[in-house]
Design an enzyme around this catalytic site. Structure first.
Site, short mmCIF file in Angstrom:
data_model
loop_
_atom_site.label_atom_id
_atom_site.label_comp_id
_atom_site.label_asym_id
_atom_site.label_seq_id
_atom_site.Cartn_x
_atom_site.Cartn_y
_atom_site.Cartn_z
N CYS A 87 97.43 1.91 -21.68
CA CYS A 87 98.77 2.73 -21.29
C CYS A 87 98.40 4.11 -21.87
CB CYS A 87 100.03 2.29 -21.77
SG CYS A 87 101.29 2.86 -20.94
N HIS A 197 99.69 -3.51 -19.37
CA HIS A 197 99.52 -3.96 -20.75
C HIS A 197 99.06 -5.50 -20.77
CE1 HIS A 197 101.43 -0.85 -22.92
NE2 HIS A 197 101.98 -0.23 -21.59
N GLU A 199 98.17 -7.26 -23.34
CA GLU A 199 98.60 -7.59 -24.55
C GLU A 199 99.95 -8.12 -24.43
OE1 GLU A 199 98.69 -4.43 -23.88
OE2 GLU A 199 100.20 -3.46 -24.69
#
Lengths: 224, 80
Positions: A87, A197, A199
């Site tokens: 990002c 994302h 994660e």
């Protein structure tokens, strides 16, 4: 495998990234502040997380990309150390010249926060070995400037070199990115930038673990 | 002291979603015939030097290093 998470004012996804790296590798990453001019020799993976470094002033990632730590990251990348930017981290990597192209405002002019589908275009990289070629995975996105742009000539060579790693699949392109590009690597293949994302999709509590493979690949713990 | 204005504009061929929205808004306000609108940035700088050549060289370096992203943007420098 030792990892490091870079911290800059305005980045706010560092805690999520630290949690993901810790859970997947079993070892907490070290943190590196923006003014540091060197990164420990035994670090194999450097991660620049998401957020809004320097308030997105001037251009997203532009000011962060000129901080001292970026020179240290450039030197590590030249030595073959893996670098992942997610990002705002991706925006910082393109602004720093570590990756080709630029990230423009979303075509809709709106911030998007939702789940998209990603096609793994190249599963033969240090970041995608845990996936099958062409596999479609789920992944969250949350950004305002994720509209990837690169000139036609560079794009052609990137496609030829297998540098396009992820494309938005099944009509889920949330930002108007050229050729649905969601993630790219440098020519050497050791620096990956991606808008989504991963994660935030690594365990059952997240509602899935589709993003886990990126960290498992980069941290060399695919079997774990 | 030297005053300078740096203008940063998007290169041709780079999509400008904000410009498109402005173009549409101008049309909806009744301004007909706006063929294209492109949005850019202006920086006004004051430099502590009297040397125009040095100022020009410094401003060019500032544009290349920070003020413009030359992947997508062009810049022009005007010194008063």
């Amino acid at each position: 495998m030792k990892s490091a998470v870079v911290q800059l004012p305005g980045l706010n996804r560092d805690r999520d990234m630290i949690a993901a790296l810790t859970k997947i590798s079993g070892k907490a990453p070290i943190t590196v502040w923006q003014t540091e001019t060197s990164i420990a020799d035994d670090v194999d993976l450097i991660v620049i997380p998401g957020g809004f470094s320097y308030g997105d002033y001037l251009r997203c990632g532009a000011i962060a990309a000129r901080m001292p730590v970026m020179q240290a990251i450039k030197e590590k990348a030249e030595k073959g150390v893996k670098v992942l930017g997610v990002c705002n981290g991706f925006q910082i990597l393109v602004e720093a010249g570590l990756l080709p192209g630029a990230l423009m405002m979303n075509a809709s002019l709106k911030f998007v926060c939702k789940e998209v589908k990603l096609e793994v275009v190249n599963a033969e990289t240090d970041f995608t070995r845990a996936y099958e070629q062409g596999q479609v995975i789920r992944c969250p996105v949350a950004h305002h400037e994720g509209n990837y742009f690169v000139d036609a000539e560079t794009l052609k060579s990137m496609n030829g070199n297998g540098q396009v790693i992820f494309r938005y699949a099944e009509g889920t392109n949330p930002n108007g990115a050229i050729e649905d590009i969601a993630g790219v690597v440098n020519a050497r293949g050791n620096v990956l930038g991606m808008m989504p994302h991963p994660e935030n999709l690594i365990e059952a509590a997240h509602g899935g673990s589709d993003g886990r493979g990126i960290f498992a690949s980069a941290l060399d713990v695919i079997a774990a | 002291m030297i005053k300078a204005r740096v203008t940063v504009t998007l290169k041709n061929g780079v999509l400008d979603p904000q410009g498109k929205a402005i173009e549409g808004a101008l049309g909806s306000l009744g301004f007909e015939g706006v063929h294209q609108a492109r949005q850019g940035k202006v920086f006004d700088l004051e430099l502590d030097t009297a040397d125009k050549n040095k100022a020009e060289a410094d401003l060019k370096a500032m544009c290349e290093k920070l003020l413009a992203n030359t992947v997508i943007e062009n810049y022009t420098i005007a010194i008063d």
